[in-house]
Design an enzyme around this catalytic site. Structure first.
Site: not given
Ligand code: NGO
Length: 531
Positions: A336-337
């Site tokens: 993710d991200e």
């Molecule tokens: C997102 C992010 C996380 C955060 C979270 C907080 C995902 C999959 N990546 O979810 O790093 O902690 O939000 O709600």
């Protein structure tokens, strides 16, 4: 003293039987609380036939188990739940007999599958039958909920201990019913994780996803890269001491989870969310310079160095050691991200890393951004978008699902347990909006993501990220009462889905949480019984 009400109770039960499950949620009048209507259980059972006389646990009751290690173990577990509050001896025996609490494993009823069970209750006995031990264990959870809430207390209570008469036949809708705990943003001890496992088991959750690494902390000992844990695990959000699990501790968590029929799904997030690793080993950085440890809550700033061969030595070592510690099928690689990784690099990275997971015998799980690369055959993508996620992003995931990628649904504006309930909730984040109890429960995983075949959905998972969560009391408050709703979405047939009935069944759980010492959010949407 309450005994004289029995005739009226029977009348109520017969009415429930005649009308079927739709009225199971009818609020019990205060005086009727001695017998929980069959089916007033979370998650809602697949089928309920309420009829006949209730079963009563007494000082003479025995727990009769099959002569198998698993049945005996589950019998002892049940005895440990029941003994303190009933004050009865409740011996566990493999002497056969037609009376008492009977736990039977038999391969006969194929329709029950490995996790289903049948619970039959009548005058002389309550009998739980299952094909597999997991089914027997889930049946025991149902039995707990059919007894008065006081059964969960740890000191002797008056009773009587009645179980409504009839039959429950129950099997899960989905095989993947998960909860995630982020032990990176704040570290949680083995005992804190065990406490959560026990809470998950109450609601038939069968996967514990542990988010073991992130920018703020690396939480699992890896022998070939020891500084990951000793240095990368030495802090957390806000700058506290952090911590990590030794291999023995991780194994202890796995063993405890297994004893509650939960499979641990470990996650090492990559290529982003890796500052703790990058800080521990300079050579993992493209410029060869280790960044400082990080204790804030920003996301998207870190990336493994996709071009360096050492990156894949590192990934191979970590996955090899983690896979060897993990008996379950899955290994989660995050994904993710990855905002600091170019799209091209991201795709190349995932092409190299997914075969490593397969090499060590595990199935890949990734956050749904993995569908922007090429998911390996058999991989699962965990969807964490929102109603407002763009149609294009949803379609990317749906297209992968049509192509064979399985889905785990964790829509952030429904089942993220770290979202605030309302603007006034003291803990939590709000980037996905406020998530009250009804919003969390009131959606259907089967037709949630447009264009994704229902058959691609393997189940649901409730993630609990811990930027703002640092104690067991915090976990309790964010998970309850939303977690049981997500568990029900994973277990119960869609035909039982009804907020008005659910909220009454959920309300009946409140006194159980009180008895168990679980502090929960008293949502005004739920008709909690007066104290
Ligand atoms: C997102 C992010 C996380 C955060 C979270 C907080 C995902 C999959 N990546 O979810 O790093 O902690 O939000 O709600």
């Amino acid at each position: 003293m309450r005994q004289h009400r029995t005739p009226r109770l029977l009348g109520t039960l017969l009415l429930v039987a005649a009308a079927g499950i739709s009225v199971v949620g009818a609020a019990p009048a205060a005086a009727d609380r001695t017998v929980t209507p069959l089916g007033q259980v979370v998650p809602a059972p697949a089928s309920v036939d309420a009829s006949g006389s209730p079963y009563r646990i007494t000082g003479g009751t025995r727990i009769r188990v099959d002569d198998s290690r698993e049945a005996r173990r589950i019998g002892s577990y049940l005895a440990e739940v029941l003994r303190p509050s009933t004050g009865y001896r409740l011996p566990v025996t493999d002497d056969s007999g037609r009376d008492g609490i009977r736990l039977q494993l038999t391969r006969k009823d194929a329709a029950l599958g490995e996790e289903g069970y049948r619970l039959k209750s009548g005058k002389g006995a309550v009998t739980i039958t299952a094909r597999g031990p997991a089914g027997l264990f889930h049946g025991v959870q149902t039995l707990r909920q059919l007894l008065p809430a006081a059964v969960e207390k740890d000191s002797a209570q008056p009773g009587p201990w009645l179980v409504a008469g009839g039959t429950i036949t129950d099997t899960p809708r989905y095989g993947y019913r998960g909860a995630m705990l982020d032990v990176s943003r704040h570290f949680f001890t083995v005992d804190q994780v065990k406490r959560y496992i026990d809470q998950l088991a109450l609601y038939k959750v069968n996967k514990l996803h542990l988010h073991l690494s992130d920018d703020q902390g690396w939480r699992i000992a890896i022998d070939s890269w020891p500084r990951l844990a000793t240095y990368g695990g030495s802090t957390q959000v806000g700058g506290g001491p952090g911590g990590y699990y030794t291999k023995a501790q991780y194994k202890d968590i796995v063993k405890y989870a297994t004893s509650r029929y939960l499979e641990v799904v470990p996650e090492i997030d990559m290529p982003g969310h890796t500052n703790a690793a990058l800080a521990s080993y300079a050579e993992l950085n493209c410029d060869g310079v280790a960044p400082p440890l990080y204790t804030g809550t920003e996301v998207g700033f870190s990336s493994l160095c996709v071009d360096k061969p050492v990156t894949y030595d590192f990934v191979d070592d970590v996955i090899r050691e983690l896979a060897a510690l993990t008996p379950g099928e899955y290994l989660h690689i995050g994904g993710d991200e990855a905002h600091s990784t170019s799209h091209e690099d991201y795709v190349a990275f995932m092409d190299k890393v997914q075969p490593i997971v397969a090499k060590y015998g595990k199935t890949v799980v990734g956050w749904h951004q993995l569908t922007g690369a090429t998911p390996a055959k058999g991989a699962l993508a965990q969807y964490w978008g929102l109603d407002s996620t763009s149609a294009a992003e949803k379609e990317q995931v749906a297209a992968a699902a049509r192509n064979g990628t399985g889905l785990i649904l964790s829509p952030a504006d429904r089942v993220y347990l770290d979202m605030k309930y309302t603007k006034d909730t003291p803990l939590g984040l709000d980037w996905a909006g406020y998530v009250e109890v009804q919003r969390s429960y009131d959606w259907d995983p089967g037709n949630y993501l447009p264009g994704a075949p229902g058959s691609s959905v393997q189940g649901v998972e409730a993630p609990l990220w811990t930027e703002t969560v640092s104690t067991s009391a915090h976990i309790d408050y964010m998970a309850f009462p939303r977690l049981p709703g997500v568990a029900e979405l994973g277990w119960s047939p869609a035909s039982t889905h009804d907020w008005d009935a659910y909220k009454v069944r959920l309300a009946a759980q409140g006194p159980r949480w009180d008895a168990l010492g679980i502090g929960y959010y008293r949502s005004p949407q739920v008709p909690w019984p007066a104290e």
